[in-house]
Design a protein around this motif. Structure first.
Motif, mmCIF file in Angstrom:
data_model
loop_
_atom_site.group_PDB
_atom_site.id
_atom_site.type_symbol
_atom_site.label_atom_id
_atom_site.label_comp_id
_atom_site.label_asym_id
_atom_site.label_seq_id
_atom_site.Cartn_x
_atom_site.Cartn_y
_atom_site.Cartn_z
ATOM 1 N N GLY A 117 9.876 -1.585 3.863
ATOM 2 C CA GLY A 117 9.537 -1.049 5.183
ATOM 3 C C GLY A 117 9.144 -2.129 6.175
ATOM 4 N N GLU A 118 8.231 -1.777 7.063
ATOM 5 C CA GLU A 118 7.835 -2.674 8.143
ATOM 6 C C GLU A 118 6.842 -3.723 7.671
ATOM 7 O OE1 GLU A 118 7.035 -0.911 12.077
ATOM 8 O OE2 GLU A 118 7.274 1.019 11.073
ATOM 9 N N GLU A 119 6.569 -4.687 8.576
ATOM 10 C CA GLU A 119 5.520 -5.664 8.332
ATOM 11 C C GLU A 119 4.717 -5.859 9.608
ATOM 12 O OE1 GLU A 119 7.775 -9.033 6.929
ATOM 13 O OE2 GLU A 119 7.882 -9.906 8.950
ATOM 14 N N TRP A 120 3.450 -6.243 9.427
ATOM 15 C CA TRP A 120 2.515 -6.401 10.524
ATOM 16 C C TRP A 120 1.647 -7.636 10.261
ATOM 17 C CZ3 TRP A 120 3.290 -2.108 7.576
ATOM 18 C CH2 TRP A 120 3.781 -0.955 8.196
ATOM 19 N N VAL A 121 1.188 -8.275 11.332
ATOM 20 C CA VAL A 121 0.160 -9.304 11.200
ATOM 21 C C VAL A 121 -1.179 -8.616 11.441
ATOM 22 C CG1 VAL A 121 -0.823 -11.430 12.115
ATOM 23 C CG2 VAL A 121 1.659 -11.207 11.888
ATOM 24 N N GLY A 150 6.053 7.125 6.295
ATOM 25 C CA GLY A 150 6.013 6.064 7.298
ATOM 26 C C GLY A 150 5.016 6.352 8.404
ATOM 27 N N GLN A 151 4.919 7.616 8.823
ATOM 28 C CA GLN A 151 3.932 7.977 9.855
ATOM 29 C C GLN A 151 2.508 7.781 9.346
ATOM 30 O OE1 GLN A 151 6.398 11.813 10.665
ATOM 31 N NE2 GLN A 151 4.971 11.677 12.364
ATOM 32 N N LEU A 152 2.243 8.165 8.080
ATOM 33 C CA LEU A 152 0.902 8.002 7.519
ATOM 34 C C LEU A 152 0.553 6.532 7.373
ATOM 35 C CD1 LEU A 152 0.876 10.751 4.721
ATOM 36 C CD2 LEU A 152 0.283 10.962 7.140
ATOM 37 N N ILE A 153 1.515 5.727 6.948
ATOM 38 C CA ILE A 153 1.277 4.289 6.817
ATOM 39 C C ILE A 153 0.988 3.683 8.186
ATOM 40 C CG2 ILE A 153 2.412 2.090 6.305
ATOM 41 C CD1 ILE A 153 3.859 3.603 4.013
ATOM 42 N N GLY A 154 1.750 4.077 9.192
ATOM 43 C CA GLY A 154 1.521 3.545 10.537
ATOM 44 C C GLY A 154 0.111 3.826 11.023
ATOM 45 N N LEU A 155 -0.376 5.056 10.789
ATOM 46 C CA LEU A 155 -1.747 5.388 11.171
ATOM 47 C C LEU A 155 -2.740 4.511 10.417
ATOM 48 C CD1 LEU A 155 -3.965 7.166 12.462
ATOM 49 C CD2 LEU A 155 -3.678 8.733 10.526
ATOM 50 N N ALA A 156 -2.558 4.387 9.095
ATOM 51 C CA ALA A 156 -3.494 3.603 8.291
ATOM 52 C C ALA A 156 -3.514 2.144 8.732
ATOM 53 C CB ALA A 156 -3.117 3.706 6.810
ATOM 54 N N LEU A 202 0.876 -10.388 2.054
ATOM 55 C CA LEU A 202 0.518 -9.314 1.129
ATOM 56 C C LEU A 202 1.571 -8.221 1.224
ATOM 57 C CD1 LEU A 202 -1.448 -7.609 -0.672
ATOM 58 C CD2 LEU A 202 -2.588 -6.922 1.466
ATOM 59 N N THR A 203 2.114 -7.810 0.090
ATOM 60 C CA THR A 203 3.096 -6.734 0.049
ATOM 61 C C THR A 203 2.639 -5.688 -0.952
ATOM 62 O OG1 THR A 203 4.896 -8.282 0.574
ATOM 63 C CG2 THR A 203 5.504 -6.124 -0.336
ATOM 64 N N LEU A 204 2.655 -4.420 -0.521
ATOM 65 C CA LEU A 204 2.275 -3.302 -1.378
ATOM 66 C C LEU A 204 3.384 -2.251 -1.371
ATOM 67 C CD1 LEU A 204 -1.426 -2.645 -0.254
ATOM 68 C CD2 LEU A 204 -0.679 -3.911 -2.269
ATOM 69 N N ASP A 205 3.466 -1.497 -2.448
ATOM 70 C CA ASP A 205 4.291 -0.305 -2.453
ATOM 71 C C ASP A 205 3.711 0.678 -1.433
ATOM 72 O OD1 ASP A 205 6.225 1.634 -4.067
ATOM 73 O OD2 ASP A 205 4.321 2.682 -3.776
ATOM 74 N N PRO A 206 4.551 1.403 -0.675
ATOM 75 C CA PRO A 206 4.010 2.289 0.368
ATOM 76 C C PRO A 206 3.061 3.356 -0.160
ATOM 77 C CG PRO A 206 6.395 2.564 0.128
ATOM 78 C CD PRO A 206 6.029 1.345 -0.629
ATOM 79 N N VAL A 207 3.387 3.975 -1.311
ATOM 80 C CA VAL A 207 2.492 4.998 -1.862
ATOM 81 C C VAL A 207 1.204 4.358 -2.357
ATOM 82 C CG1 VAL A 207 2.209 6.724 -3.682
ATOM 83 C CG2 VAL A 207 4.363 6.586 -2.427
ATOM 84 N N ASP A 208 1.306 3.176 -2.987
ATOM 85 C CA ASP A 208 0.101 2.483 -3.459
ATOM 86 C C ASP A 208 -0.822 2.135 -2.299
ATOM 87 O OD1 ASP A 208 0.897 2.640 -6.086
ATOM 88 O OD2 ASP A 208 1.675 0.587 -6.176
ATOM 89 N N PHE A 209 -0.241 1.742 -1.157
ATOM 90 C CA PHE A 209 -1.071 1.435 0.010
ATOM 91 C C PHE A 209 -1.824 2.674 0.463
ATOM 92 C CE2 PHE A 209 -1.225 1.196 4.787
ATOM 93 C CZ PHE A 209 -2.330 0.357 4.850
ATOM 94 N N CYS A 210 -1.144 3.817 0.506
ATOM 95 C CA CYS A 210 -1.820 5.052 0.911
ATOM 96 C C CYS A 210 -2.911 5.436 -0.083
ATOM 97 C CB CYS A 210 -0.807 6.182 1.052
ATOM 98 S SG CYS A 210 0.277 6.023 2.492
ATOM 99 N N LEU A 211 -2.643 5.255 -1.369
ATOM 100 C CA LEU A 211 -3.657 5.563 -2.373
ATOM 101 C C LEU A 211 -4.843 4.614 -2.271
ATOM 102 C CD1 LEU A 211 -1.379 6.368 -5.443
ATOM 103 C CD2 LEU A 211 -2.677 7.990 -4.053
ATOM 104 N N LEU A 212 -4.598 3.359 -1.899
ATOM 105 C CA LEU A 212 -5.689 2.406 -1.675
ATOM 106 C C LEU A 212 -6.547 2.853 -0.501
ATOM 107 C CD1 LEU A 212 -7.049 -0.426 -2.148
ATOM 108 C CD2 LEU A 212 -5.394 -1.322 -0.489
ATOM 109 N N VAL A 213 -5.916 3.180 0.622
ATOM 110 C CA VAL A 213 -6.648 3.646 1.800
ATOM 111 C C VAL A 213 -7.356 4.971 1.500
ATOM 112 C CG1 VAL A 213 -6.366 4.458 4.181
ATOM 113 C CG2 VAL A 213 -5.145 2.427 3.410
#
Length: 332
Positions: free
Chosen positions: A272-276, A244-250, A288-299
């Motif tokens: 988890g969370e959502e953001w505009v 969650g901390q890594l996702i928040g930074l990204a 847009l919804t992603l799996d948290p690990v997939d989002f980190c791998l994308l970034v």
């Protein structure tokens, strides 16, 4: 140099269990008679008690994951602040992989790097933050050039360190990386959230030091996963809190890159969370919804924008813009 000086140079490697057999005989004998070195060694040993994630309800078989035993016999939490916890755990994760690397250092991993070069790259990657925090570089030629393009500087220094480390045994590269990581986790910035709230410029981003620790955690985990995949080993993702901390930074960096002119997209990580992201003054154009690990791998550059699994509704162009900008963040 005296024996005292020699041993002090080995204390970080000792704390990480990365000593050579001959060194393993020398260091304990010295610690038994030197109070100063013994105190420093204990401080470093405490620093590397890192796996502070929750135990799994059903720890997987050792055949399925590298860290099953480590998770079941979890050591005490590290004496670092919350912002440095993900980096501490990521360092511990790579250390858990090390016994599997013997004889496999030349296995291709990512880019044109083998396992040895990937660890050398991590040595270079952590170096800039280390320099900012007053830690001496372990490879000659380190410098901070505020006026240079950061991507060119990043790539050049990584290539320099890899070339230098190819002149050393892989175990020596690991010892240098381990020692530098221990020094970073031993800084006041790793233990004091107020001190870590101060900003510094790294990788073209002026962020709090706390967030640069998260960036170091992100990179250490991504490259540990790279090595694991190359060797056919399963590397688990970070514990939920750390993820969650890594996702928040990204997300914060991605939102800055998108700016306020981009069509607004409601972005969420599954469970988890959502953001505009993008404009705050226009109606949401897409979701847009992603799996948290997939989002980190994308970034992290491990998914192409059109290949990452996702759920979407609304304006496809707005979604594509977010995915492409997320993938463009990768420096790994």
């Amino acid at each position: 140099m005296t024996e005292h000086d020699d041993v002090r140079d080995l204390l970080a490697a000792w704390a990480f269990g990365a000593l050579e057999p001959a060194e393993e005989r020398v260091v304990p004998l010295h610690l038994a008679r030197c109070e100063d070195c013994a105190a420093e060694a204990e401080r470093l040993r405490e620093t590397v008690r890192m796996l502070d994630g929750p135990l799994l309800d059903e720890p997987p078989s050792p055949l399925d994951t590298l860290f099953a035993g480590a998770l079941r016999a979890r050591p005490a939490p590290p004496r670092v602040a919350r912002h440095a916890g993900p980096y501490a755990a990521a360092v511990a994760g790579l250390r858990a992989l090390l016994p599997e690397l013997a004889g496999r250092w030349s296995t291709p991993v990512v880019h044109d790097w083998d396992v040895h070069a990937t660890v050398a790259h991590l040595l270079a990657a952590d170096e800039h933050l280390a320099l900012r925090l007053g830690i001496d570089a372990r490879v000659p030629g380190a410098r901070i050039d505020e006026d240079a393009d950061w991507t060119d500087t990043w790539e050049r220094r990584s290539a320099e360190v890899i070339a230098h480390e190819y002149g050393s045994r892989p175990e020596e590269t690991v010892a240098d990386w381990s020692a530098q990581a221990a020094e970073l986790l031993g800084t006041a910035h790793a233990r004091d959230p107020e001190l870590a709230a101060g900003t510094t410029l790294l990788m073209g981003l002026r962020l709090p030091v706390a967030e640069h620790f998260l960036a170091r955690a992100f990179e250490a985990w991504i490259h540990t996963d790279d090595i694991g995949r190359a060797l056919g080993l399963t590397v688990p993702p970070p514990p939920e809190e750390h993820l969650g901390q890594l996702i928040g930074l990204a997300v914060r960096v991605l939102d800055t890159v998108l700016g306020t002119e981009a069509p607004p997209v409601l972005f969420a990580v599954r469970g988890g969370e959502e953001w505009v992201l993008g404009s705050r003054s226009d109606p949401v154009a897409a979701e847009l919804t992603l799996d948290p690990v997939d989002f980190c791998l994308l970034v992290g550059g491990r998914y192409a924008p059109d290949a990452v699994p996702r759920d979407t509704t609304g304006d496809a162009a707005a979604v594509r813009n977010v995915l492409e900008r997320a993938a463009s963040l990768s420096w790994l």
